[in-house]
Design a protein around this motif. Structure first.
Motif, short mmCIF file in Angstrom:
data_model
loop_
_atom_site.label_atom_id
_atom_site.label_comp_id
_atom_site.label_asym_id
_atom_site.label_seq_id
_atom_site.Cartn_x
_atom_site.Cartn_y
_atom_site.Cartn_z
N ALA A 81 0.83 -1.21 0.00
CA ALA A 81 0.00 0.00 0.00
C ALA A 81 0.86 1.25 0.00
CB ALA A 81 -0.93 -0.01 1.21
N TYR A 82 2.04 1.17 0.61
CA TYR A 82 2.91 2.33 0.69
C TYR A 82 3.63 2.59 -0.63
CZ TYR A 82 1.92 2.14 5.64
OH TYR A 82 1.27 2.13 6.85
N GLU A 83 3.70 1.57 -1.49
CA GLU A 83 4.24 1.77 -2.83
C GLU A 83 3.22 2.46 -3.73
OE1 GLU A 83 5.44 -2.01 -4.30
OE2 GLU A 83 6.84 -2.42 -2.65
N LYS A 84 1.96 2.09 -3.55
CA LYS A 84 0.89 2.68 -4.37
C LYS A 84 0.50 4.06 -3.89
CE LYS A 84 -1.09 -1.91 -5.31
NZ LYS A 84 -2.29 -2.78 -5.14
N ARG A 85 0.53 4.26 -2.57
CA ARG A 85 0.13 5.55 -1.99
C ARG A 85 1.19 5.99 -0.98
NH1 ARG A 85 -4.20 2.15 -1.24
NH2 ARG A 85 -3.98 2.23 1.04
N PRO A 86 2.33 6.47 -1.45
CA PRO A 86 3.44 6.80 -0.53
C PRO A 86 3.07 7.81 0.55
CG PRO A 86 4.17 6.84 -2.83
CD PRO A 86 2.68 6.73 -2.87
N TRP A 87 2.09 8.66 0.27
CA TRP A 87 1.73 9.69 1.22
C TRP A 87 1.19 9.13 2.54
CZ3 TRP A 87 -3.32 9.75 2.83
CH2 TRP A 87 -4.25 9.08 2.03
#
Length: 387
Positions: free
Chosen positions: A266-272
């Motif tokens: 999930a942090y790769e798709k939505r780093p924010w």
């Protein structure tokens, strides 16, 4: 155009996912310090007068704080009926234990001072400890199980079926990762309770609260870090296969779900979303610093930020999943396929927009009126002090 179509179905689903998070975080930020204070009671206060001081720091506000818990349950029931049905069925025994513990709290508050006997009051003090410590632990255990997936499947007519014997449903919740999550929740809320006591109490009570709260904060931080590593390398996550139908009917069986991926993708798709765990660590670290250096209001605010960051981390990491199935990933519930109808979500939103500001303003007014420290002289000499 029909009025409720002014806001699209997919947007309403996201709004109610956010509002559910607001209610759960609101519960942790307010009733969380009540539970923390209850769990700390036997350890930060040794004499009857000291314990009355500790109880009176939360006695006037705990009932109002618990409203957030009721609102959260009501929101799940109305906005996410499949989530309500599946989670409350699967976690039935755990819910029973939590509710039994929470029942001890009002009874303890009301009956503790009805008699002067030391044994009588000591017994109710330990009842208040159970009413704070058990929910603080089990709420975290529940979150740990949600992250791993719950052993349910949906039949063709969307009837939830759980695998395993009835008693095993509760024992199965007490797995290592879930217990780690429970310790994070336990440490986090006890640290929050200690931060509250620094604002509302004084003297030796505060000294003890600072010492215990520091260790609880360190426990929460270490557990949070370990849980992140465990999620990365030891826990199977879930992902939707293909594009989600965000405006479709609420039928989880229409989605294709893959199990075995890392939640941290999930942090790769939505780093924010990495800001959430960063806020969790920052808030906890600064709250610990405040406990050690003598901070009061600032310590409480930092503690609230840490809780906000930790709970937000779970929701943002799992999005769009709200309750994955460990035995039948296709039955997993997501934001896109487990909500009420378009019209229902819209009407609920209108009601929320009207009444939520009223609740917040009233709550702020109550805290303003009740602001200030509770002292031993006040509770022992004031006949209006009933706790």
């Amino acid at each position: 155009m029909i009025l409720h179509e002014l806001i699209s179905f997919d947007l309403l689903r996201v709004i109610w996912w956010l509002l559910l998070g607001v209610l759960l975080i609101g519960f942790a930020l307010t009733d969380g310090f009540d539970m923390g204070v209850g769990a700390l009671l036997p350890f930060v206060a040794k004499t009857d007068a000291e314990r009355r001081v500790v109880i009176n720091t939360v006695g006037p506000v705990w009932e109002g704080n618990q409203v957030w818990f009721i609102l959260g349950g009501g929101a799940i029931f109305a906005a996410w009926p499949p989530l309500y049905a599946v989670s409350f069925s699967g976690f039935y025994l755990a819910m029973f234990v939590v509710l039994a513990a929470l029942i001890l709290r009002p009874v303890g508050f009301k009956y503790r001072s009805k008699r002067d006997g030391a044994a009588w009051r000591n017994g109710w003090d330990w009842a208040l400890f159970v009413g704070g410590a058990v929910p603080a632990l089990i709420f975290g255990v529940a979150v740990g199980n949600v992250l791993q997936g719950v052993p349910f499947r949906l039949t063709e007519d969307l009837f939830p079926v759980y695998e395993g014997a009835f008693y095993a449903k509760f024992l199965g919740l007490l797995n290592p990762f879930a217990l780690l999550a429970g310790l994070v929740s336990f440490g986090m809320l006890l640290m929050h309770g200690a931060a509250w006591l620094t604002v509302k109490a004084e003297g030796v009570i505060v000294d003890r609260a600072r010492a215990i709260g520091t260790w609880m904060g360190l426990l929460a931080m270490a557990g949070f870090a370990l849980a992140g590593v465990w999620l990365a390398f030891g826990i199977d996550g879930y992902a939707l296969v293909g594009d989600a139908v965000a405006n479709g009917h609420s039928n989880p069986l229409h989605s294709e779900v893959e199990k075995g991926v890392s939640w941290l993708t999930a942090y790769e798709k939505r780093p924010w979303i990495a800001i959430a765990p960063a806020l969790g660590f920052l808030g906890m670290a600064m709250a610990i610093r405040g406990l050690r250096t003598g901070g009061e209001v600032s310590t409480l605010l930092w503690s609230k930020l840490g809780i906000f960051g930790i709970i937000s981390t779970v929701g943002l990491t799992m999005f769009p999943f709200i309750l994955p199935s460990s035995i039948d990933p296709k039955s997993s519930l997501t934001v896109w396929d487990a909500s009420s109808s378009h019209l229902t979500l819209f009407v609920m939103l209108v009601v929320t927009v009207i009444f939520m500001p009223i609740i917040l303003l009233y709550t702020a007014w109550v805290y303003k009126v009740l602001w200030g420290k509770v002292t031993e002289d006040e509770v022992t000499s004031n006949s209006d002090s009933v706790y």
